[in-house]
Design an enzyme around this catalytic site. Structure first.
Site, PDB file in Angstrom:
ATOM      1  N   TYR A   1      16.048 -42.974 -55.592  1.00  0.00           N
ATOM      2  CA  TYR A   1      15.589 -44.134 -56.069  1.00  0.00           C
ATOM      3  C   TYR A   1      14.155 -44.200 -56.664  1.00  0.00           C
ATOM      4  O   TYR A   1      14.333 -44.674 -57.626  1.00  0.00           O
ATOM      5  CB  TYR A   1      15.519 -44.982 -54.621  1.00  0.00           C
ATOM      6  CG  TYR A   1      14.694 -46.386 -54.797  1.00  0.00           C
ATOM      7  CD1 TYR A   1      15.651 -47.636 -55.566  1.00  0.00           C
ATOM      8  CD2 TYR A   1      13.420 -46.444 -54.393  1.00  0.00           C
ATOM      9  CE1 TYR A   1      14.871 -48.900 -55.736  1.00  0.00           C
ATOM     10  CE2 TYR A   1      12.771 -47.852 -54.549  1.00  0.00           C
ATOM     11  CZ  TYR A   1      13.679 -48.834 -55.216  1.00  0.00           C
ATOM     12  OH  TYR A   1      12.895 -50.086 -55.705  1.00  0.00           O
TER      13      TYR A   1
ATOM     14  N   SER B   1       8.538 -49.309 -58.976  1.00  0.00           N
ATOM     15  CA  SER B   1       8.052 -49.121 -57.545  1.00  0.00           C
ATOM     16  C   SER B   1       7.063 -48.277 -57.579  1.00  0.00           C
ATOM     17  O   SER B   1       7.072 -47.240 -58.225  1.00  0.00           O
ATOM     18  CB  SER B   1       9.361 -48.882 -56.852  1.00  0.00           C
ATOM     19  OG  SER B   1       8.950 -48.590 -55.478  1.00  0.00           O
TER      20      SER B   1
END
Lengths: 247, 467
Positions: free
Chosen positions: A153, A140
């Protein structure tokens, strides 16, 4: 069915789109995830739409046990040989909750990093033995720069990114390509309903980019492409100024 | 990234102003987009939501897919094909599967949808819920006639199998039932066999309405597909002048040599998209008159032209966001069908009304319809149907549309619920004689009014909410 591609986390979002994109280009698939019923529906969809072989296997990335047996099951379902592995699963979790709730933090790191590493270690050995194939991991843009809004995250995804980088290095002489995909905001359940997001990339478009990146053996691909430059800029912003942006 | 992980597996939601395709009506709705069946069930059963309605790709012109201050379920990601039987052509798929996807997957294998509306961007669930018809209605009926069975997720959380023989009353309440009986989670539809992806088309001009109707009745049985583009601005002796566009699926021997090698492989054209709204004055009586004139002149009689299926069925899909032609205020569509005994008279009055009002309508379509199906709220019935577009000019348009609705009612006609925005409950009840039966079944299957839409409240298909 020989030489199937294993999609880890195929049920929804990018994973489902990648499964369809690869099936469309005539590859057999093993679709894996937590929800076996949904995966069997997806496998049926791939068979009906594209006339390719497709089977479903179940695993749970939140659990640290049982992944070895699951991987063997996938290889067996693929007729003893995988052509490649695409890792799509992830758990965004809640940053706010993770700050005070250790279990949430563990769930985020277990899912996005530890389980991913466990499965890709197995995939690397399997493909290396065959001397051909590909591994593709979805990380990501959140892993490019720590931000207060999602650094738990983000750090798990960053760790996965470094892991993939190392794996790419290790397998470079073995005929196995390793591709890192860094998606920006994509129109999936992960972003649906979040305020302030416009012009999201469709999962289909992202899947097309991923397929091409795999076929060309690319190393790191941002999708949509402009995220490379957004993240480059964000990485270059000095800490002192970055703090004031409150991103 | 999202913090909002709610219990009982409700997927994330978004509060959003949804619009009809023609940008005419809008409503603030609580929007969900499930990707798993269990999420769909959780939304339907969620006690915090007062009512819900399903929405496919949102191509309807009416508010049947809006639900002001209520829930809307986007079904587009529950779009998996479940099985296909090559020998019978029967496809089983989820309600969110788009018609265009079915064509892309099955045309190369020699199959085509049995019925298609004028756009490929509709879902099977939405198409059944509106019991859509196509240019082949005079021969093949509406889509409902080709649905073998469907699975219906009802308000009670139960999934019922319905078909013309199993739960038949619920089946025919669901076909054309605007999503008010439950969610069409999957359906079995019989595709038709075709040999090519091309159409063999005849074009015949008719100088006025009588000539058009005569040509329809004389030669329509030769064509599986038939419609006429009609110049709604022409008046006097040219009232109802038309270009009849009729055709059949081409056979391999009809094709030129170049296409014969791959008769089912039709290249999809790239779609240019209208990136912004045209100013609302762009389509006015003068520009549309000029368009209509040139359209009429540029379509001389021709027989046996071979054209790709998409330019025959979906000419408007060639331009993305074409609704922006009409400017920000959008447009409305009027479509009514009249019984054959009175249709000539009714069409003349209607066309005179429109021609006199000088309301631009460059997409006006006339077509013959075959016998009605069994759907309780289905639109099609034997006779002639006319569809018109008109730019939204505000209050005076509403007055005008009400007059057209009255005119339709006075002639024993009926207005298409998938396109209507002005019908009253009384008018709907007179136009749709089976509406009371529909309401009874609705009360039985959904006594709490779990499934409701802005339109359903407007035309009295469900009770209005208590304040």
């Amino acid at each position: 069915m020989s030489g199937a591609v294993l999609i880890l986390g195929a049920t929804t979002g990018i994973g489902r789109a990648v499964a369809r994109e690869l099936a469309r280009t005539r590859r057999s698939l093993v679709v894996a995830g937590r929800d076996l019923e949904e995966l069997q529906t997806l496998a049926a969809d791939l068979r009906v739409r594209y006339g390719v072989g497709a089977v479903a296997c179940r695993f749970d990335a939140r659990a640290s046990e049982g992944l070895g047996a699951f991987f063997r099951e996938c290889v067996e379902a693929a007729g003893g040989r995988l052509e490649g592995v695409v890792l799509c699963f992830g758990y965004a979790g809640s940053q706010q909750r993770a700050e005070s709730d250790w279990e949430e933090t563990v769930a985020i790191i277990q899912t996005n990093f530890l389980s991913a590493v466990r499965l890709l270690n197995l995939a690397a050995d399997h493909l290396k033995e065959a001397g051909a194939g590909f591994i593709c991991g979805i990380t990501s843009v959140a892993g490019d720069r720590g931000r207060q809004s999602n650094y738990i995250y983000g750090s798990a995804k960053a760790a996965l990114g470094v892991y993939l980088q190392g794996l790419r290095d290790r397998l470079s002489g073995a005929g196995v390509t390793v591709t890192t995909i860094k998606p920006g905001f994509v129109d999936t359940p992960m972003t649906f309903g979040r305020p302030g997001l416009r012009g999201l990339a469709s999962p289909q478009r992202v899947a097309r980019v991923i397929r091409r990146a795999i076929e060309r053996g690319r190393a790191v691909v941002y999708v949509p492409w402009f995220w490379r430059w957004i993240m480059l800029f964000l990485r270059l912003v000095p800490e002192r100024i970055f703090r004031r942006l409150r991103l | 990234m999202t913090g909002d992980r709610r219990e009982n597996s409700l997927p994330p939601r978004r509060i959003q102003s949804l619009r009809t395709w023609n940008n005419h009506l809008s409503a603030r709705c609580e929007v969900y987009r499930p990707e798993r069946l269990r999420e769909l069930e959780a939304i339907v059963g969620c006690p915090q939501l007062r009512d819900v309605i399903c929405r496919g790709l949102g191509r309807s012109y009416s508010d049947c897919h809006l639900n002001e201050a209520g829930g809307v379920i986007l079904q587009e990601r529950l779009d998996r094909m479940l099985s296909f039987d090559f020998s019978s052509g029967i496809l089983e798929c989820e309600g969110g599967v788009a018609l265009g996807d079915i064509i892309d997957c099955f045309l190369p294998r020699g199959f085509f949808p049995p019925v298609t509306p004028g756009t490929r961007f509709v879902t099977i669930g939405g198409a059944i819920a509106n019991d859509v018809h196509g240019k082949n209605h005079h021969r093949d009926g509406s889509l409902g006639a080709h649905i073998l069975s469907l699975s219906l997720l009802t308000a009670g959380g139960e999934t019922l199998q319905c078909s013309p023989t199993k739960n038949p009353d619920l089946f025919w309440a669901t076909v054309g039932g605007l999503g008010l009986t439950g969610v069409i989670t999957s359906a079995r539809v019989r595709l038709q066999h075709v040999s090519t992806g091309y159409m063999k088309v005849d074009i015949d001009r008719a100088p006025n309405l009588d000539a058009a109707l005569e040509q329809f009745s004389e030669t329509d049985e030769r064509y599986q597909y038939s419609m006429a583009w009609i110049d709604a601005l022409a008046g006097g002796g040219s009232l109802g002048r038309s270009v009849l566009i009729r055709g059949n699926h081409a056979e391999i021997e009809d094709l030129p040599a170049a296409q014969r090698r791959a008769p089912l492989a039709v290249r999809r054209r790239r779609r240019p998209s209208l990136p912004f709204y045209l100013p609302s004055f762009a389509l006015n009586a003068a520009s549309v008159r000029a368009f209509n004139q040139s359209y009429y002149v540029s379509h001389p009689d021709r027989t046996g032209s071979i054209v790709p299926y998409d330019s025959f069925f979906y000419p408007l899909d060639a331009i993305g966001n074409w609704y922006r032609l009409y400017g920000r205020r959008g447009f409305v569509q009027f479509q009514a069908v009249f019984p054959p005994e009175v249709s000539r008279r009714a069409l003349i009055e209607l066309l005179q009304e429109v021609s006199r009002s000088r309301r631009a309508s460059f997409l006006a379509v006339l077509k013959v319809m075959g016998p009605a199906g069994k759907g309780l709220l289905s639109f099609p019935m034997a006779g002639h149907t006319l569809a018109l577009d008109m730019a939204n000019t505000g209050r005076d348009l509403a007055v005008f549309m009400c007059r057209l609705n009255e005119l339709a009612l006075a002639h024993g006609g009926r207005v298409y619920l998938a396109k209507d925005a002005f019908l009253t409950a009384e008018a709907a009840a007179s136009m749709y004689p089976r509406l009371q039966r529909f309401r009874k079944i609705k009360m039985r299957i959904d006594p709490q009014g779990r499934f409701a839409s802005s339109m359903a409240r407007r035309i009295g298909l469900v009770e209005s909410r208590e304040a």
